[in-house]
Design an enzyme around this catalytic site. Sequence first.
Site: not given
Ligand code: EPU
Length: 443
Positions: A128, A318, A134, A33-34, A410
């Site tokens: 989510c 995850d 986020r 998915k990701n 999803r």
């Molecule tokens: N963060 C910041 N600033 C930013 C971005 C992130 O402080 O600009 C913080 C977040 O608050 C968090 C940490 O950095 O504490 C990590 O966030 P990350 O950006 O890595 O998460 P994401 O890209 O929003 C993706 C996956 C999530 C998964 C996370 C961590 C996708 C679409 N989503 O989210 O997947 O939990 O990486 O591995 O790739 C899921 O699949 O169920 C899911 C939520």
Amino acid sequence: MLSGAEKRSEPVTKYVINGGNPLNGEVEISGAKNAAVAIIPAALMVDGVCRIENLPQISDVTLLLNILKEMGADIRLVNKKTIDIDCTHVGTSTATFSSMRRIRASYYLIGALLGRFGNAHVAMPGGCNFGGVRPIDQHIKGFTAMGAKVNISNGIVSAVTDVRLKGASVYLDVVSVGATINTMLAATLADGMTVIENAAREPHIVDLANFLNSMGADVRGAGTNVIKIRGVKRLRGGFYSIIPDQIEAGTYMAAVAGAGGRVVIRDVIPKHLECITLKLLEMGVSVANNGDNVVVSRSGPLLKTSIKTLPYPGFPTDMQPQMSAVLCLAEGISTVTEGVWDNRFKYVDELTRMGGEIRVSGRTAIIEGVPYLTGATLKAGDLRAGAALVIAGLCAKGTTMVEGVNYIERGYEKMIKKLTTLGADVKSVYFADEQMLTGSSAG
Ligand code: EPU
């Protein structure tokens, strides 16, 4: 108007699980998915047709494809898991459809549109919400370093440049999957070299880099914490096959650990599953690698362990809720510490309602194993929480009903069908006005 006694409830689909069956047989893992939700927006930067294979059949993918279609992309279904996307005639850098608020990964349109057009106007992402905000400040840091002016107003992110984006050095203050991917996307067609330091290293980041490179990009170092992207003038069409889903595989591994039995988890990359495998071994579960498959079985008692989630190659956040569900049944006291998100324990209340003994203190859940869980009606608040509740239901005595299945769908392809094939007693049931109308096992 209806009186209180006559009031109708909203129609709702629930997963109905009669727990207690061990899982046996084989399950095929779908595309990640990701990775898919990053690669589909990346296709916006390609001149010509991208053929993408091994796409998971999940609602997040359908939603993103519909967004691209609305923007003018030509999308053709080759077979259930393969599509051709041609974005040559997309003439807009604006994507502000209301559906975008339903999917987190819609923010990858910012990087892709900025790369292609030098400007992007994109609705703020939803997706989510497992508690807490986020933020996207690190994405913005990347775009700004490359010369974009970024502004957020009325729920729209606008990123604009006068000329082409310029390659830059970007140090991410937190290891962020999304910011790494978005910066990589924007840098692909920028002028000169971009270096992302403290980059995330997840398998789907490597997959996106491989996709971009196979379309003519120059991305090096993906999978390490320094990624170098030399901007190219254009990307051209090609073929790409998405990697298997690490988390879907891990979820079935956890399900076997909880419910018992023996399952061959097919078409995976065992290296991506290493830290999940090691934890399960500590918990008394047997896991063996066999080429592209892993074989998971458990017949003895589950043992306690401690888990801390971290960015890859650490234990994936995850998989945190699914493992907590299994640890409810492990002998002794286990601890699960969340090291990525501020708050990802909302599902704990639901497990407690099944008889789980869990106390959350700050970022740690302390889980005292119980001999059994009891079926209950539960609500999934996000994708992985939903998977955890299904696992708990498979292990519990009696009947469990899981609401909020739209979250599960999803990200999990045909979960009900896959579990049924493994011997689980689980159905997707549509309830209208408190009455069961139709039952289906097709997920
Ligand atoms: N963060 C910041 N600033 C930013 C971005 C992130 O402080 O600009 C913080 C977040 O608050 C968090 C940490 O950095 O504490 C990590 O966030 P990350 O950006 O890595 O998460 P994401 O890209 O929003 C993706 C996956 C999530 C998964 C996370 C961590 C996708 C679409 N989503 O989210 O997947 O939990 O990486 O591995 O790739 C899921 O699949 O169920 C899911 C939520």
